[in-house]
Design an enzyme around this catalytic site. Structure first.
Site, PDB file in Angstrom:
ATOM      1  N   LYS A 190       0.857  -1.191   0.000  1.00 37.03           N
ATOM      2  CA  LYS A 190       0.000   0.000   0.000  1.00 37.03           C
ATOM      3  C   LYS A 190       0.891   1.237   0.000  1.00 37.03           C
ATOM      4  CE  LYS A 190      -1.636   2.919   2.280  1.00 37.03           C
ATOM      5  NZ  LYS A 190      -1.542   4.424   2.173  1.00 37.03           N
ATOM      6  N   GLU A 264       9.767   1.547  10.862  1.00 40.08           N
ATOM      7  CA  GLU A 264      10.877   2.476  10.616  1.00 40.08           C
ATOM      8  C   GLU A 264      10.247   3.856  10.579  1.00 40.08           C
ATOM      9  OE1 GLU A 264      12.800   5.158   8.930  1.00 40.08           O
ATOM     10  OE2 GLU A 264      12.876   3.958   7.096  1.00 40.08           O
ATOM     11  N   CYS A 298      14.305  10.566   6.277  1.00 38.45           N
ATOM     12  CA  CYS A 298      14.119  10.278   7.702  1.00 38.45           C
ATOM     13  C   CYS A 298      15.440  10.211   8.471  1.00 38.45           C
ATOM     14  CB  CYS A 298      13.336   8.977   7.888  1.00 38.45           C
ATOM     15  SG  CYS A 298      13.965   7.598   6.910  1.00 38.45           S
ATOM     16  N   GLU A 396      10.894  16.673  14.023  1.00 40.20           N
ATOM     17  CA  GLU A 396      11.274  16.380  12.648  1.00 40.20           C
ATOM     18  C   GLU A 396      10.564  17.346  11.704  1.00 40.20           C
ATOM     19  OE1 GLU A 396      11.975  12.396  10.028  1.00 40.20           O
ATOM     20  OE2 GLU A 396      10.022  12.575  10.984  1.00 40.20           O
TER      21      GLU A 396
END
Length: 489
Positions: A190, A264, A298, A396
């Site tokens: 997906k 992750e 990331c 972040e």
């Protein structure tokens, strides 16, 4: 439509009207569509069907049948599966330029990055696991502590739901897909709603490689479809890459279901520039470590830890690095910094820039939109005089925004690096290898590079703390898609 997209003659978009499920292109259960836009222009460049829960049920059922087939994928000899993975790698290689163009056209990744990552890494990971598969026995006999012998037999888990993000869509898909397939699992993929056209191309490669029906199934759709797959009774394992907030929700649901999960998640990695670092010689590596893919990475080292006695020099270095970067259309091979993936994400990045200014950090350069009248661009932005406790140092941002933080000695640099909820990546920069390794070992993170950063296929990749759980890549990545079955002989 069968296995190729139809261009729309009126506006040159790619239009897919079917989903790749059970080894064939199937009409979706709904007539709704997802419009795919270019991050560089804001223009619609493609359309794909919007998958429904019914389509997800069909995909999971196909994966289950393929897994349960007594002569199917899960029962193939390792050499047979390895050969199939090699064929898929070859088909991806044959489409690599088009794959790079489709990814860059959607998410704003500079073509110079996508051709080296999105177009190359998937085939490389497949070939790595094909080789590892043939070298790794699926069972071993161990002398029993209480006498006798134990036979430890490794078997695939079953149906895997792979939920992947938009920033490195193909690379991160194959961090999951390659080991899952190598272990004998079947998969429902997906992707993110922002990156769909590359997955249609992936489906074409899967079909051309002769991967058996139901082994790889590809859906479209948004967050609700991902949540549906997480709780689906036909799914045996979830592998997710994305935000920490969503990862926590998935972990909670998986815990209730006692379903294995690999996560992750986000990062706010530190670049520890030691006082003997050679900045000039490592300029390209420093750019890659912190600003790769427009900062939409990331593992990016976005907290720059600089020694006080060289602080002004480090700030000037990053100012020059940012101002010398070519900002432009993602499909231009000369572009180093492309746009943000969407208008909404650009607004988020800009809100962090405003917060950094209001919290008292010094805006060294950037902070505005460049003089480009289309797309979702933000100038590469450098902040100095940043407090590690501030919002821009702790959260972040996922954009080309770097915070430079001062420290006195190695011990303080390590303490600041570890003062974060995240622990995914990081870098240490020094001309003394032993010193750099000593520092690197003390940074609380899942991965870290010395004078560069690039995950290696042969080593485990993943995070600690709020950056996730479980590992991808390496032999460890394979074991995360296997069950251990002990037989006491």
């Amino acid at each position: 439509m069968t296995d190729t997209a139809q261009p729309d003659a009126t506006n040159d978009t790619l239009t897919y009207d079917s989903l790749y499920i059970d080894g064939q292109w199937r009409k979706p259960s709904s007539s709704e569509e997802i419009s795919v836009t270019s991050a560089s222009t804001g223009r619609v460049i493609g359309r794909v069907p919007l998958s429904t829960f019914e389509d997800a049920d069909t995909a999971v059922a196909a994966a289950r049948r393929a897994f349960a087939d007594p002569t199917g994928w899960a029962t193939w000899q390792p050499a047979e599966r390895a050969s199939a993975l090699q064929r898929l790698a070859d088909q991806l290689d044959a489409r690599k330029e088009e794959m790079a163009r489709r990814v860059s056209g959607q998410n704003g990744m500079p073509y110079s990055v996508s051709i080296n990552f999105e177009a190359a890494v998937p085939a490389g990971v497949l070939r790595y696991y094909a080789t590892l598969l043939e070298q790794t026995p699926t069972e071993e006999r161990r002398p029993g502590i209480l006498g006798g012998t134990s036979l430890v037999h490794r078997t695939p888990l079953g149906v895997v739901a792979a939920i992947v993000p938009w920033n490195f869509p193909q690379t991160l898909t194959f961090f999951k897909l390659a080991p899952a397939l190598a272990a004998g699992n079947t998969v429902v993929v997906k992707p993110s709603s922002e990156t769909q056209l590359d997955f249609a191309l992936l489906a074409e490669a899967v079909a051309a490689a002769g991967i058996p029906a139901g082994v790889i199934n590809i859906l479209t759709g948004g967050d609700s479809l991902g949540a549906y797959l997480v709780g689906h009774p036909g799914v045996d394992k979830i592998s997710f890459t994305g935000s920490t907030a969503v990862g926590r929700e998935i972990a909670g649901r998986a815990g209730q279901l006692l379903r294995p999960v690999t996560l992750e998640l986000g990062g706010k990695s530190a670049a520890l520039i030691l006082d003997d670092a050679d900045l000039a010689s490592n300029a390209e590596a420093l750019f890659i470590a912190s600003l790769l893919n427009n900062g939409q990475t990331c593992f990016a080292s976005t907290r720059i830890l600089a020694p006080r006695r060289r602080y002004a020099e480090v700030v000037d270095f990053y100012k020059t690095l940012a101002e010398g970067s070519t900002v432009g259309d993602a499909l231009d091979p000369a572009t180093q910094i492309g746009p943000m993936v969407s208008a909404a994400h650009r607004a988020t990045v800009e809100s962090y820039i405003e917060r950094g200014i209001s919290d008292g950090a010094t805006l060294v350069t950037g902070g505005r939109r460049p003089d480009i009248d289309h797309g979702w661009f933000v100038e590469p932005t450098i902040f100095a005089d940043v407090d590690n406790a501030s919002v821009i140092a702790q959260e972040e941002i996922f954009g080309p925004v770097l915070s430079i933080i001062a420290y006195e000695d190695d011990d303080e640099a390590i303490r600041i690096a570890n003062d974060s909820q995240f622990g995914l990546g990081g870098t240490v920069w020094s001309t003394d290898p032993e010193r750099a390794e000593r520092v690197a070992k003390q940074v609380q993170t899942g991965t870290i590079g010395i004078n560069h950063y690039l995950p290696d296929f042969g080593a485990p990749y993943g995070g600690i703390k709020a950056s996730g759980m479980g590992r991808e890549l390496g032999p460890e990545g394979l074991t995360h898609y296997q069950q251990q079955h002990s037989i006491y002989l």
